[in-house]
Design a protein around this motif. Structure first.
Motif, PDB file in Angstrom:
ATOM      1  N   LEU A   1      -4.379  15.411  -4.088  1.00 11.57           N
ATOM      2  CA  LEU A   1      -4.175  16.407  -5.138  1.00 11.57           C
ATOM      3  C   LEU A   1      -2.796  16.238  -5.754  1.00 11.57           C
ATOM      4  O   LEU A   1      -1.783  16.254  -5.056  1.00 11.57           O
ATOM      5  CB  LEU A   1      -4.326  17.817  -4.550  1.00 11.57           C
ATOM      6  N   GLY A   2      -2.752  16.033  -7.058  1.00 11.03           N
ATOM      7  CA  GLY A   2      -1.489  15.827  -7.744  1.00 11.03           C
ATOM      8  C   GLY A   2      -1.393  16.637  -9.019  1.00 11.03           C
ATOM      9  O   GLY A   2      -2.286  17.412  -9.361  1.00 11.03           O
ATOM     10  N   ALA A   3      -0.288  16.434  -9.729  1.00 10.81           N
ATOM     11  CA  ALA A   3      -0.073  17.136 -10.992  1.00 10.81           C
ATOM     12  C   ALA A   3       0.735  16.260 -11.928  1.00 10.81           C
ATOM     13  O   ALA A   3       1.643  15.546 -11.489  1.00 10.81           O
ATOM     14  CB  ALA A   3       0.649  18.461 -10.765  1.00 10.81           C
ATOM     15  N   ARG A   4       0.398  16.301 -13.198  1.00 10.23           N
ATOM     16  CA  ARG A   4       1.261  15.678 -14.211  1.00 10.23           C
ATOM     17  C   ARG A   4       2.172  16.763 -14.756  1.00 10.23           C
ATOM     18  O   ARG A   4       1.708  17.814 -15.205  1.00 10.23           O
ATOM     19  CB  ARG A   4       0.436  15.046 -15.335  1.00 10.23           C
ATOM     20  N   ILE A   5       3.467  16.512 -14.698  1.00  8.74           N
ATOM     21  CA  ILE A   5       4.452  17.481 -15.160  1.00  8.74           C
ATOM     22  C   ILE A   5       5.331  16.826 -16.223  1.00  8.74           C
ATOM     23  O   ILE A   5       5.278  15.619 -16.439  1.00  8.74           O
ATOM     24  CB  ILE A   5       5.313  18.010 -14.003  1.00  8.74           C
ATOM     25  N   GLY A  14       1.328  22.223  -1.444  1.00 11.09           N
ATOM     26  CA  GLY A  14       0.507  21.144  -0.921  1.00 11.09           C
ATOM     27  C   GLY A  14       0.227  20.024  -1.892  1.00 11.09           C
ATOM     28  O   GLY A  14      -0.643  19.176  -1.624  1.00 11.09           O
ATOM     29  N   CYS A  15       0.938  19.970  -2.992  1.00  8.19           N
ATOM     30  CA  CYS A  15       0.766  18.884  -3.951  1.00  8.19           C
ATOM     31  C   CYS A  15       1.238  17.575  -3.319  1.00  8.19           C
ATOM     32  O   CYS A  15       2.338  17.500  -2.766  1.00  8.19           O
ATOM     33  CB  CYS A  15       1.568  19.183  -5.216  1.00  8.19           C
ATOM     34  N   HIS A  16       0.428  16.528  -3.415  1.00  5.26           N
ATOM     35  CA  HIS A  16       0.753  15.261  -2.763  1.00  5.26           C
ATOM     36  C   HIS A  16       1.654  14.367  -3.607  1.00  5.26           C
ATOM     37  O   HIS A  16       2.335  13.499  -3.065  1.00  5.26           O
ATOM     38  CB  HIS A  16      -0.538  14.505  -2.426  1.00  5.26           C
ATOM     39  N   TYR A  17       1.643  14.547  -4.921  1.00  2.32           N
ATOM     40  CA  TYR A  17       2.495  13.736  -5.800  1.00  2.32           C
ATOM     41  C   TYR A  17       2.586  14.422  -7.150  1.00  2.32           C
ATOM     42  O   TYR A  17       1.757  15.283  -7.503  1.00  2.32           O
ATOM     43  CB  TYR A  17       1.925  12.321  -5.994  1.00  2.32           C
ATOM     44  N   ALA A  58       6.440  12.604  -3.576  1.00  2.91           N
ATOM     45  CA  ALA A  58       6.086  11.301  -4.138  1.00  2.91           C
ATOM     46  C   ALA A  58       5.911  11.439  -5.644  1.00  2.91           C
ATOM     47  O   ALA A  58       5.408  12.454  -6.134  1.00  2.91           O
ATOM     48  CB  ALA A  58       4.801  10.785  -3.499  1.00  2.91           C
ATOM     49  N   VAL A  59       6.330  10.401  -6.387  1.00  6.77           N
ATOM     50  CA  VAL A  59       6.248  10.474  -7.841  1.00  6.77           C
ATOM     51  C   VAL A  59       5.587   9.221  -8.405  1.00  6.77           C
ATOM     52  O   VAL A  59       5.647   8.139  -7.816  1.00  6.77           O
ATOM     53  CB  VAL A  59       7.630  10.660  -8.505  1.00  6.77           C
ATOM     54  N   ARG A  60       4.970   9.404  -9.567  1.00  8.01           N
ATOM     55  CA  ARG A  60       4.431   8.308 -10.349  1.00  8.01           C
ATOM     56  C   ARG A  60       5.224   8.238 -11.645  1.00  8.01           C
ATOM     57  O   ARG A  60       5.435   9.265 -12.300  1.00  8.01           O
ATOM     58  CB  ARG A  60       2.946   8.533 -10.643  1.00  8.01           C
ATOM     59  N   PRO A  99       0.830  -1.214   0.000  1.00  3.82           N
ATOM     60  CA  PRO A  99       0.000   0.000   0.000  1.00  3.82           C
ATOM     61  C   PRO A  99       0.859   1.257   0.000  1.00  3.82           C
ATOM     62  O   PRO A  99       2.033   1.235   0.389  1.00  3.82           O
ATOM     63  CB  PRO A  99      -0.809  -0.123   1.293  1.00  3.82           C
ATOM     64  N   VAL A 100       0.291   2.351  -0.440  1.00  4.43           N
ATOM     65  CA  VAL A 100       0.983   3.639  -0.434  1.00  4.43           C
ATOM     66  C   VAL A 100      -0.032   4.718  -0.078  1.00  4.43           C
ATOM     67  O   VAL A 100      -1.167   4.690  -0.534  1.00  4.43           O
ATOM     68  CB  VAL A 100       1.645   3.927  -1.799  1.00  4.43           C
ATOM     69  N   THR A 101       0.403   5.651   0.780  1.00  5.57           N
ATOM     70  CA  THR A 101      -0.454   6.755   1.196  1.00  5.57           C
ATOM     71  C   THR A 101       0.020   8.041   0.534  1.00  5.57           C
ATOM     72  O   THR A 101       1.194   8.412   0.633  1.00  5.57           O
ATOM     73  CB  THR A 101      -0.439   6.919   2.722  1.00  5.57           C
ATOM     74  N   LEU A 102      -0.885   8.702  -0.146  1.00  2.00           N
ATOM     75  CA  LEU A 102      -0.621   9.998  -0.773  1.00  2.00           C
ATOM     76  C   LEU A 102      -1.666  10.976  -0.275  1.00  2.00           C
ATOM     77  O   LEU A 102      -2.854  10.838  -0.591  1.00  2.00           O
ATOM     78  CB  LEU A 102      -0.688   9.889  -2.303  1.00  2.00           C
ATOM     79  N   GLY A 103      -1.235  11.921   0.543  1.00  2.00           N
ATOM     80  CA  GLY A 103      -2.197  12.837   1.130  1.00  2.00           C
ATOM     81  C   GLY A 103      -3.165  12.095   2.016  1.00  2.00           C
ATOM     82  O   GLY A 103      -2.774  11.242   2.822  1.00  2.00           O
TER      83      GLY A 103
END
Length: 365
Positions: free
Chosen positions: A228-232, A258-261, A297-299, A8-12
């Motif tokens: 809440l995340g963002a694709r960069i 405050g971006c979580h990933y 954290a990154v995807r 498991p992984v926790t993001l925010g």
């Protein structure tokens, strides 16, 4: 045995049952911007496949912020109701958490769907005026986008906020801001497409100003139960374009807001100039760099096809999640295959439990 991919992984505020994410993949099948039965069938096949998170396709925050007429949107009551109907059904089918990616096409708008050739749609063909940071067309011979002015900045930012509020009402677990793939926010970030001389152009601190203003406005509107995340973008693959150093600067600024990933992709700012070297894991290095240098954290995404690839990325600390895209179109049960290969026991939907490895000898063939 245990597998890092299935930890498991926790993001925010949210914990995801495993590290597999089904990436957003445009279906170009919306009608007037509205999700429909095709999306229910498509996403339905994915939410029952065992991934910890399923991201629906990129969703336009304005009617004319969609790249093509086939893209879904979330900009009025009709599009919200259509998407709510589909998402409500998905919730009854599968246990995967659901995410939405919000975007504006900018100069990439007014484009036909790819199976019609993907060319520019003229106004008489149902196309529309496009906007961009600078008046540079997406392709040679295409319409010159209108350079954005202050009213455009206000309207677009408000559209992102409005779509965020609608997405929260629908009940998404994750909201991701799309600032890559050559869309509007990426157009501001890249020196290839942003030639402005005002406070929104020039050095990276200025070029990322509007994307950060959008993200901050969204962060103030999003409920505290949503990740809440963002694709960069990790690279424009163009000399003089965005590189890893600028990706790190942007990711750090997002983290401070405050971006979580961040989901680290690359390319698509200019199809003529970019020189992409494609191969297995070709974008994973960008994610690794951002993770190591910022702590966010990154995807990772980019030709991740096999379970052993995905496991190695997580086990080696290059990323916190991996995104599976076309491999999941080929096999919506990719996660079942990964669990089998990595020796992990997972739960199946009760309607499919007869197909589990221990219940069906066909797994051995």
């Amino acid at each position: 045995m245990s597998a890092h991919l299935f930890s498991p992984v926790t993001l925010g505020p949210n914990t995801f049952s495993n590290r597999v994410v089904i990436a957003p993949m445009a279906q170009y099948s919306a009608v007037n911007g509205n999700a429909n039965d095709w999306h229910l069938m498509h996403w339905g096949s994915l939410v029952t496949g065992g991934a910890g998170l399923v991201m629906i396709e990129a969703t336009g925050v304005e009617e004319f912020g969609r790249p093509t007429p086939g893209d879904i949107g979330l900009y009025d009551d009709e599009s919200e109701a259509a998407l709510r109907r589909v998402v409500s059904a998905l919730r009854s089918f599968g246990s995967a958490k659901l995410g939405i990616q919000l975007f504006h096409g900018g100069r990439k708008g007014s484009t036909d769907v790819h199976w019609n050739g993907g060319g520019e749609l003229l106004i008489r063909q149902g196309g529309w005026e496009t906007i961009a940071p600078s008046p540079i067309p997406y392709r040679n011979g295409w319409q010159v986008p209108r350079e954005m002015t202050e009213p455009d900045f206000i309207r677009v930012k408000n559209a992102f906020v409005d779509a965020t509020i609608r997405a929260a009402r629908i009940g998404f677990d994750v909201i991701e801001v799309h600032a890559a793939h050559g869309y509007l926010l990426h157009q501001f970030l890249s020196p290839i497409t942003n030639l402005r001389s005002d406070r929104y152009g020039g050095p990276i601190e200025n070029r990322m100003r509007f994307p950060l203003e959008v993200f901050e406005a969204i962060s103030l509107a999003v409920p505290n139960w949503i990740t809440l995340g963002a694709r960069i973008t990790g690279s424009d693959w163009i000399e003089g374009g965005i590189d890893e150093d600028e990706a790190v600067i942007f990711a750090s600024a997002l983290k401070d807001l405050g971006c979580h990933y961040v989901d680290v992709s690359s390319g698509a700012i200019d199809p003529h100039l970019q020189k992409i070297v494609i191969g297995p894991n070709y974008q994973v290095g960008f994610a690794d760099t951002v993770r190591q240098r910022t702590g966010i954290a990154v995807r990772a995404v980019g030709l991740i096809v096999t379970p052993t690839q995905a496991e190695d990325i997580i086990a080696s600390g290059k990323a916190d999640q991996v995104a599976i895209a076309r491999a999941a179109l080929v096999n919506p049960r990719w996660v079942w295959k990964a669990a089998r290969e990595l020796g992990v026991s997972i739960d199946y939907p009760k309607q499919y439990d007869r197909a589990a490895p221990d219940a069906w000898p066909g797994w051995t063939y």
